[in-house]
Design a protein around this motif. Structure first.
Motif, PDB file in Angstrom:
ATOM      1  N   LEU A 282       0.845  -1.182   0.000  1.00 46.02           N
ATOM      2  CA  LEU A 282       0.000   0.000   0.000  1.00 46.02           C
ATOM      3  C   LEU A 282       0.886   1.239   0.000  1.00 46.02           C
ATOM      4  O   LEU A 282       1.907   1.290   0.693  1.00 46.02           O
ATOM      5  CB  LEU A 282      -0.871  -0.030   1.250  1.00 46.02           C
ATOM      6  N   PHE A 283       0.490   2.242  -0.789  1.00 47.74           N
ATOM      7  CA  PHE A 283       1.165   3.536  -0.804  1.00 47.74           C
ATOM      8  C   PHE A 283       0.128   4.611  -0.477  1.00 47.74           C
ATOM      9  O   PHE A 283      -1.014   4.536  -0.924  1.00 47.74           O
ATOM     10  CB  PHE A 283       1.780   3.827  -2.168  1.00 47.74           C
ATOM     11  N   ALA A 284       0.534   5.619   0.293  1.00 48.39           N
ATOM     12  CA  ALA A 284      -0.385   6.701   0.638  1.00 48.39           C
ATOM     13  C   ALA A 284       0.398   7.982   0.860  1.00 48.39           C
ATOM     14  O   ALA A 284       1.590   7.958   1.208  1.00 48.39           O
ATOM     15  CB  ALA A 284      -1.187   6.351   1.886  1.00 48.39           C
ATOM     16  N   GLU A 285      -0.282   9.107   0.654  1.00 50.18           N
ATOM     17  CA  GLU A 285       0.274  10.416   0.982  1.00 50.18           C
ATOM     18  C   GLU A 285      -0.104  10.730   2.425  1.00 50.18           C
ATOM     19  O   GLU A 285      -1.290  10.835   2.747  1.00 50.18           O
ATOM     20  CB  GLU A 285      -0.273  11.482   0.034  1.00 50.18           C
ATOM     21  N   VAL A 286       0.913  10.887   3.285  1.00 50.72           N
ATOM     22  CA  VAL A 286       0.684  10.930   4.731  1.00 50.72           C
ATOM     23  C   VAL A 286       1.283  12.204   5.328  1.00 50.72           C
ATOM     24  O   VAL A 286       2.432  12.561   5.049  1.00 50.72           O
ATOM     25  CB  VAL A 286       1.309   9.695   5.412  1.00 50.72           C
ATOM     26  N   ALA A 287       0.476  12.877   6.148  1.00 48.49           N
ATOM     27  CA  ALA A 287       0.944  14.083   6.825  1.00 48.49           C
ATOM     28  C   ALA A 287       1.993  13.740   7.879  1.00 48.49           C
ATOM     29  O   ALA A 287       1.906  12.723   8.566  1.00 48.49           O
ATOM     30  CB  ALA A 287      -0.228  14.800   7.487  1.00 48.49           C
ATOM     31  N   ARG A 288       2.971  14.612   8.007  1.00 56.14           N
ATOM     32  CA  ARG A 288       3.973  14.466   9.052  1.00 56.14           C
ATOM     33  C   ARG A 288       3.896  15.673   9.991  1.00 56.14           C
ATOM     34  O   ARG A 288       3.188  16.650   9.699  1.00 56.14           O
ATOM     35  CB  ARG A 288       5.363  14.287   8.453  1.00 56.14           C
ATOM     36  N   PRO A 289       4.601  15.669  11.122  1.00 56.88           N
ATOM     37  CA  PRO A 289       4.395  16.708  12.134  1.00 56.88           C
ATOM     38  C   PRO A 289       4.602  18.141  11.665  1.00 56.88           C
ATOM     39  O   PRO A 289       3.952  19.059  12.184  1.00 56.88           O
ATOM     40  CB  PRO A 289       5.406  16.323  13.228  1.00 56.88           C
ATOM     41  N   ASP A 290       5.487  18.374  10.692  1.00 64.42           N
ATOM     42  CA  ASP A 290       5.736  19.752  10.262  1.00 64.42           C
ATOM     43  C   ASP A 290       4.738  20.240   9.215  1.00 64.42           C
ATOM     44  O   ASP A 290       4.845  21.358   8.724  1.00 64.42           O
ATOM     45  CB  ASP A 290       7.166  19.909   9.739  1.00 64.42           C
ATOM     46  N   GLY A 291       3.753  19.390   8.864  1.00 67.03           N
ATOM     47  CA  GLY A 291       2.737  19.790   7.906  1.00 67.03           C
ATOM     48  C   GLY A 291       3.020  19.387   6.478  1.00 67.03           C
ATOM     49  O   GLY A 291       2.146  19.505   5.614  1.00 67.03           O
ATOM     50  N   ALA A 292       4.235  18.925   6.190  1.00 70.16           N
ATOM     51  CA  ALA A 292       4.534  18.392   4.867  1.00 70.16           C
ATOM     52  C   ALA A 292       3.911  17.005   4.718  1.00 70.16           C
ATOM     53  O   ALA A 292       3.504  16.381   5.707  1.00 70.16           O
ATOM     54  CB  ALA A 292       6.044  18.322   4.655  1.00 70.16           C
ATOM     55  N   HIS A 293       3.833  16.514   3.477  1.00 64.15           N
ATOM     56  CA  HIS A 293       3.298  15.181   3.206  1.00 64.15           C
ATOM     57  C   HIS A 293       4.344  14.357   2.472  1.00 64.15           C
ATOM     58  O   HIS A 293       4.902  14.814   1.465  1.00 64.15           O
ATOM     59  CB  HIS A 293       2.048  15.252   2.317  1.00 64.15           C
ATOM     60  N   ASP A 294       4.587  13.140   2.958  1.00 68.63           N
ATOM     61  CA  ASP A 294       5.465  12.174   2.296  1.00 68.63           C
ATOM     62  C   ASP A 294       4.633  11.081   1.637  1.00 68.63           C
ATOM     63  O   ASP A 294       3.502  10.810   2.061  1.00 68.63           O
ATOM     64  CB  ASP A 294       6.384  11.492   3.320  1.00 68.63           C
ATOM     65  N   THR A 295       5.221  10.385   0.655  1.00 71.38           N
ATOM     66  CA  THR A 295       4.646   9.122   0.191  1.00 71.38           C
ATOM     67  C   THR A 295       5.234   8.003   1.038  1.00 71.38           C
ATOM     68  O   THR A 295       6.457   7.850   1.126  1.00 71.38           O
ATOM     69  CB  THR A 295       4.951   8.873  -1.293  1.00 71.38           C
ATOM     70  N   VAL A 296       4.332   7.244   1.659  1.00 69.85           N
ATOM     71  CA  VAL A 296       4.712   6.209   2.604  1.00 69.85           C
ATOM     72  C   VAL A 296       4.167   4.869   2.098  1.00 69.85           C
ATOM     73  O   VAL A 296       3.059   4.807   1.565  1.00 69.85           O
ATOM     74  CB  VAL A 296       4.159   6.524   4.008  1.00 69.85           C
ATOM     75  N   THR A 297       4.938   3.814   2.271  1.00 70.35           N
ATOM     76  CA  THR A 297       4.473   2.478   1.894  1.00 70.35           C
ATOM     77  C   THR A 297       4.317   1.596   3.119  1.00 70.35           C
ATOM     78  O   THR A 297       5.014   1.754   4.121  1.00 70.35           O
ATOM     79  CB  THR A 297       5.414   1.818   0.873  1.00 70.35           C
ATOM     80  N   TYR A 298       3.359   0.664   3.018  1.00 70.12           N
ATOM     81  CA  TYR A 298       3.051  -0.288   4.075  1.00 70.12           C
ATOM     82  C   TYR A 298       2.845  -1.659   3.432  1.00 70.12           C
ATOM     83  O   TYR A 298       2.356  -1.768   2.301  1.00 70.12           O
ATOM     84  CB  TYR A 298       1.771   0.078   4.811  1.00 70.12           C
TER      85      TYR A 298
END
Length: 302
Positions: A282-298
């Protein structure tokens, strides 16, 4: 966390595969779509900067042997198609062996979007490929963020996010329509299949992002409750009646959506590929603490 039988992964089980271009809100690498071709993972995603720095500036196609470490194959600038911004792309290998990249393109100085395709013999040559406007939208509807599946019988299926343009200031509203095609270029619209639910977490919009199964039809979708939550969508599951076919209406089976615990809470644009052992990457666009978004895989077990 399990939503309607789908085992959403724990947030801390994810791995960043495409980091945001910079720190802070509005810096996003995501809206990705994934494909598995001959055992190789392909990931098409857009890189976005804050509004004052240009919005979605480019679409990137990358590949990976393991779905974890990606190398860039090619990039497409928004200038190539005259777009003000990019959103979700889709890259796939056509049944005839060639490659196609669908682009979600924003019309300059408007709320309108259209979808364009690039065709080439190899993924590396897509930026110089043949251009076709496949879904132009209209004065009343913007179209973007396609989810495209080529069925075993050769039919091309698409779930398209539609934004009504009939009411100024309300263009962020979204629903999903189903389209079909014989070649992925000329499409027939069959109707709206997923709509917002008043009073729920998806009251402002409902956008299909991944097809987990064609029969029975099971999808992941993005939703948000208010206009202020635009760009901060969360994820749920929707299903169709067994045997109803891909053009059938989808019903949400999610009361509490999957979301990030960081900053704006975004966990959106999920895409999924089934691996040979039956597990799902699974891939998703995920918010991180500073407000930016990374592409993360699970990795979701079978």
């Amino acid at each position: 966390m399990t939503v309607a039988g789908w085992p959403f992964p724990r947030l801390d089980d994810g791995r960043v595969v495409v980091p945001a271009p910079n720190a802070g809100p509005g810096n996003w690498s995501g809206a990705a779509s994934a494909a598995l071709v001959d055992g190789v993972h392909y990931l098409a995603y857009r890189v976005r900067q804050p509004l004052i720095e240009g919005r979605g500036v480019r679409t990137t196609l990358a590949r990976s042997a393991d779905g974890l470490v990606f190398e860039t194959i090619c990039e497409v600038s928004r200038d190539l198609v005259g777009a003000e911004s990019f959103e979700r792309p889709v890259a796939l290998r056509r049944p005839d062996g060639g490659w196609r990249l669908y682009l979600s393109c924003a019309t300059p100085a408007s709320k309108h979007w259209w979808i364009e395709a690039l065709d080439a013999d190899t993924p590396e040559s897509l930026p110089n490929g043949r251009r076709t406007v496949v879904l132009p939208g209209s004065d009343t509807v913007a179209v973007k963020d396609p989810v495209i599946v080529v069925g075993p019988e050769g039919t091309w299926h698409a779930w398209i996010c539609e934004h009504p343009l009939t009411e100024a200031g309300q263009e962020d509203r979204m629903s999903t329509a189903y389209y079909s095609s014989r070649d992925g270029l000329a499409w027939t619209r069959h109707g709206t299949v997923l709509t917002p639910r008043p009073g729920s977490w998806d009251a402002r919009g409902a956008r299909v992002t991944a097809v987990l199964s064609l029969e029975p039809l099971v999808v992941l979708y993005d939703g948000r409750p208010t206009a202020e939550d635009n760009w901060h969508e969360r994820c749920g599951v929707a299903v169709a009646e067994p045997g109803a076919g891909p053009a059938s209406a989808l019903t949400s089976v999610t009361d509490v959506p999957h979301h990030s615990s960081a900053s704006d809470g975004a966990w959106r644009y999920a895409s999924a590929v089934t691996l040979p052992d039956g597990s799902t990457r699974l891939f998703a666009e995920v918010a991180r603490p500073d407000g930016a978004h990374d592409t993360v895989t699970y990795l979701v077990p079978a």
